[in-house]
Design a protein around this motif. Structure first.
Motif, PDB file in Angstrom:
ATOM      1  N   UNK A  40    -144.485  93.530  37.221  1.00  0.00           N
ATOM      2  CA  UNK A  40    -143.185  93.641  37.887  1.00  0.00           C
ATOM      3  C   UNK A  40    -142.059  93.386  36.885  1.00  0.00           C
ATOM      4  N   UNK A  41    -142.248  92.380  36.028  1.00  0.00           N
ATOM      5  CA  UNK A  41    -141.236  92.075  35.011  1.00  0.00           C
ATOM      6  C   UNK A  41    -140.958  93.262  34.107  1.00  0.00           C
ATOM      7  N   UNK A  42    -142.014  93.963  33.696  1.00  0.00           N
ATOM      8  CA  UNK A  42    -141.850  95.165  32.860  1.00  0.00           C
ATOM      9  C   UNK A  42    -141.076  96.247  33.602  1.00  0.00           C
ATOM     10  N   UNK A  43    -141.464  96.496  34.846  1.00  0.00           N
ATOM     11  CA  UNK A  43    -140.796  97.533  35.642  1.00  0.00           C
ATOM     12  C   UNK A  43    -139.339  97.172  35.891  1.00  0.00           C
ATOM     13  N   UNK A  44    -139.096  95.895  36.155  1.00  0.00           N
ATOM     14  CA  UNK A  44    -137.728  95.425  36.403  1.00  0.00           C
ATOM     15  C   UNK A  44    -136.866  95.586  35.156  1.00  0.00           C
ATOM     16  N   UNK A 171    -135.578  82.532  46.400  1.00  0.00           N
ATOM     17  CA  UNK A 171    -134.607  83.547  46.804  1.00  0.00           C
ATOM     18  C   UNK A 171    -135.311  84.799  47.314  1.00  0.00           C
ATOM     19  N   UNK A 172    -136.444  85.132  46.680  1.00  0.00           N
ATOM     20  CA  UNK A 172    -137.181  86.332  47.071  1.00  0.00           C
ATOM     21  C   UNK A 172    -138.677  86.044  47.112  1.00  0.00           C
ATOM     22  N   UNK A 173    -139.368  86.755  48.009  1.00  0.00           N
ATOM     23  CA  UNK A 173    -140.817  86.606  48.165  1.00  0.00           C
ATOM     24  C   UNK A 173    -141.402  88.010  48.226  1.00  0.00           C
ATOM     25  N   UNK A 174    -142.131  88.398  47.180  1.00  0.00           N
ATOM     26  CA  UNK A 174    -142.773  89.708  47.190  1.00  0.00           C
ATOM     27  C   UNK A 174    -144.285  89.509  47.309  1.00  0.00           C
ATOM     28  N   UNK A 175    -144.929  90.423  48.005  1.00  0.00           N
ATOM     29  CA  UNK A 175    -146.372  90.327  48.253  1.00  0.00           C
ATOM     30  C   UNK A 175    -147.037  91.558  47.639  1.00  0.00           C
ATOM     31  N   UNK A 176    -147.699  91.328  46.516  1.00  0.00           N
ATOM     32  CA  UNK A 176    -148.183  92.472  45.740  1.00  0.00           C
ATOM     33  C   UNK A 176    -149.471  93.082  46.281  1.00  0.00           C
ATOM     34  N   UNK A 179    -147.026  95.434  48.659  1.00  0.00           N
ATOM     35  CA  UNK A 179    -145.920  96.186  48.069  1.00  0.00           C
ATOM     36  C   UNK A 179    -146.320  96.701  46.690  1.00  0.00           C
ATOM     37  N   UNK A 180    -145.861  97.880  46.355  1.00  0.00           N
ATOM     38  CA  UNK A 180    -146.139  98.421  45.024  1.00  0.00           C
ATOM     39  C   UNK A 180    -145.266  97.718  43.990  1.00  0.00           C
ATOM     40  N   UNK A 181    -145.587  97.931  42.733  1.00  0.00           N
ATOM     41  CA  UNK A 181    -144.767  97.394  41.642  1.00  0.00           C
ATOM     42  C   UNK A 181    -143.335  97.889  41.781  1.00  0.00           C
TER      43      UNK A 181
END
Length: 199
Positions: A40-44, A171-176, A179-181
């Motif tokens: 995710x860090x790379x994509x962001x 602040x944010x909660x993502x569920x991999x 959810x996709x990258x």
């Protein structure tokens, strides 16, 4: 602690913001190994750069091969690893970059200290819980670390033989696992836009 040092006044953060046309912020990705933090860090980072935002990603690959190559994986060393990352990400945020950190950072107290360090200088800190069931993380296991932990080869491994303290109010909660990258990165970008932390 060094005593023969003097703070050198330079541009203020507000002056940097005016010159660079961008504020600074740290996006702190935390979660289990193989949760998807670095991906995710790379994509962001790529998405932000393509948008024209200045961004830089800090993770184990570029920190432990350089700045923190003197640290091991004891609890003290892991805490020192996070302390140094906190300081470096604060410098990036102060320089009006989006600092993206991708580290397990398993302890709430160490993440709290990272936030306080930013708060003290009025720099935004966005904690993102990259959440995945441990069963899914073990299935992914790209580096074979869970397998080694289960075999007792790695003695202190987060989620198996060492604790992971999930964020209580990120602040944010993502569920991999759901959810996709790309979807996860978009959630973060949308939040940064909503809070006017990027343009």
């Amino acid at each position: 602690m060094a005593t023969n040092i003097t703070w050198h006044e330079n541009l203020t953060h507000d002056e940097r913001k005016e010159l660079t046309k961008q504020g600074g912020v740290t996006v702190w990705l935390t979660g289990l190994s193989a949760s998807g933090k670095s991906t995710i860090g790379c994509a962001l980072e790529q998405s932000l750069l393509q948008r024209g935002n200045n961004a830089y990603r800090l993770d184990g690959d570029n920190i432990r091969f350089g700045l923190n190559k003197d640290l091991g994986f004891s609890e003290d060393d892991r805490n020192e690893n996070i302390r140094r990352i906190s300081e470096v990400s604060k410098l990036f945020a102060d320089s009006c970059s989006v600092a993206i950190t991708s580290f397990i950072s398993p302890y709430r107290e160490e993440r709290r200290k990272a936030r306080e360090l930013h708060d003290k200088d009025g720099l935004p800190f966005v904690e993102v819980y990259v959440d995945v069931p441990i069963e899914i993380a073990e299935q992914r296991d790209p580096k074979g670390l869970y397998k080694k932990a289960r075999e007792g080869i790695i003695k202190e491994f987060t989620g198996i033989s060492a604790p992971y303290e999930a964020p209580e109010n990120p602040e944010l909660h993502v569920q991999t696992d759901k959810q996709t990258v790309e979807e996860s990165a978009k959630i973060i970008i949308d939040y940064l836009l909503e809070k006017k932390l990027i343009k």
